[in-house]
Design an enzyme around this catalytic site. Structure first.
Site, PDB file in Angstrom:
ATOM      1  N   HIS A  34       0.859  -1.199   0.000  1.00 54.36           N
ATOM      2  CA  HIS A  34       0.000   0.000   0.000  1.00 54.36           C
ATOM      3  C   HIS A  34       0.888   1.240   0.000  1.00 54.36           C
ATOM      4  CE1 HIS A  34       0.925  -0.450   4.255  1.00 54.36           C
ATOM      5  NE2 HIS A  34       0.267   0.648   4.585  1.00 54.36           N
ATOM      6  N   ASP A  82       6.023   4.268   4.670  1.00 49.04           N
ATOM      7  CA  ASP A  82       6.937   3.274   5.268  1.00 49.04           C
ATOM      8  C   ASP A  82       6.974   1.973   4.464  1.00 49.04           C
ATOM      9  OD1 ASP A  82       4.279   3.079   6.177  1.00 49.04           O
ATOM     10  OD2 ASP A  82       4.832   1.956   7.971  1.00 49.04           O
ATOM     11  N   HIS A  83       6.190   1.910   3.386  1.00 48.35           N
ATOM     12  CA  HIS A  83       6.167   0.688   2.571  1.00 48.35           C
ATOM     13  C   HIS A  83       6.683   0.908   1.143  1.00 48.35           C
ATOM     14  CE1 HIS A  83       3.924  -1.669   5.595  1.00 48.35           C
ATOM     15  NE2 HIS A  83       3.654  -0.428   5.995  1.00 48.35           N
TER      16      HIS A  83
HETATM   17 ZN   LIG Z   1       3.103   0.672   7.723  1.00 42.77          ZN
HETATM   18 ZN   LIG Z   2      -0.052   1.609   6.518  1.00 40.37          ZN
END
Ligand SMILES: [Zn+2]
Ligand SMILES: [Zn+2]
Length: 304
Positions: free
Chosen positions: A61, A65-66
């Site tokens: 997503h 942080d991804h």
């Molecule tokens: Zn996350």
């Molecule tokens: Zn998230």
């Protein structure tokens, strides 16, 4: 070789020498990158994982942080004169984000990025080759979010060399491996398959459940995978914070594993409020003993 190496295990921000989320799954010499938080390319260097062997990147997503490590990695691959296509799988918007950055830096890459858009809320096979399928796991989070189930395809039957007559052709051996009987030209039975073969080796699997609130719907899909990585952002004392941010607690992650077992559970995506992870693993093991912290640099191998 089927293994998962943890590159980043923290949620939201880097803290205590922990990096935002990323893992690399290695299968038969191919590296699949799963999420790409900030610092991922540095971690690939630190753990001596070859960038050039990555052709498929799965982004769960669009929380930073991804995926915020992706642009750096894309430029490095360009500077390394990559030629092969790079396949990037994500929910809507990542193609626009990357294209805009390339446009404003007046950069034309040496290689092509092929974007694949995931369908929110729908379980679908998004990649397959001769050996493996990658399927999405719909999750419940603040944004459209999917986990990934990487599973080996059903393998061929193994020929029992002790019992094998030495007059069989390659074609007949291949038929045995595919589970067929050996017949003569008139269609009469020469050798029954089960008499000469052993059952196939098991197909191994890894499920990554990225950011999600407690969501029992996933249990059916991850039942009896070899390794289940489930986010476990908060401890039980912070259960309200988990609900508010649509994340799971350690106990909730362990409960999913308990209901999906037998699996090996990895927990990660730790909140920056926890410096010491010992209480985190203790809390998980009270519910599901076969739990491990997804520590950076650790490789979890799934045996054949
Ligand atoms: Zn996350
Ligand atoms: Zn998230």
């Amino acid at each position: 070789m089927f293994a998962v190496t943890i590159l980043g295990n923290n949620s939201a921000v880097p803290a205590f020498d922990r990096h935002p989320t990323s893992q690399v799954v290695t299968l038969d010499g191919t590296n699949y990158l799963v999420d790409c938080g900030e610092g991922t390319q540095i971690q690939l260097i630190n753990y001596k994982i070859r960038r050039s062997k990555i052709s498929h990147i799965f982004i769960s997503h669009l929380h930073g942080d991804h995926y915020l490590g992706l642009m750096g990695l894309i430029f490095t691959l360009h500077l390394n004169k990559r030629k092969n296509d790079l396949h990037v799988y994500s929910h809507k918007g990542l193609d626009e984000i990357i294209t805009l950055q390339l446009q404003y830096s007046k950069s034309a890459l040496n290689y092509k990025i092929v974007f694949h858009q995931l369908t929110p809320g729908k379980k679908e096979i998004i990649f397959e080759d001769k050996f493996v399928t990658v399927e999405t796991i719909p999750l419940l989070h603040k944004l459209d979010c999917s986990g990934f189930l990487i599973r080996e395809k059903r393998k061929l039957r193994r020929i029992d060399k002790e019992l094998l007559p030495d007059n069989l052709s390659i074609l007949q051996l291949n038929k045995l491996k595919a589970g067929e009987d050996i017949l003569d030209d008139e269609g009469n039975m020469l050798y029954k398959n089960e008499a000469l073969t052993l059952s196939p080796r098991k197909s191994r699997s890894y499920a990554y459940c990225s950011d999600t609130q407690y969501y029992e719907t996933i249990i059916e899909q991850v039942k009896a995978v070899d390794v289940l990585y489930h986010e476990a952002t908060f401890m039980e004392a912070d259960v309200d914070k988990a609900a508010e941010t649509k994340h799971s607690t350690v106990k909730q992650a362990a409960t999913i594993a308990l209901k999906a077992g037998p699996v090996r559970l990895l927990i990660g995506h730790f909140s920056a409020r926890y410096k010491d992870l010992l209480p985190v693993i203790d809390e998980a093991k009270r519910v599901f003993p076969n739990t491990y912290l997804a520590l950076e640099g650790e490789t979890f191998t799934i045996e054949d």
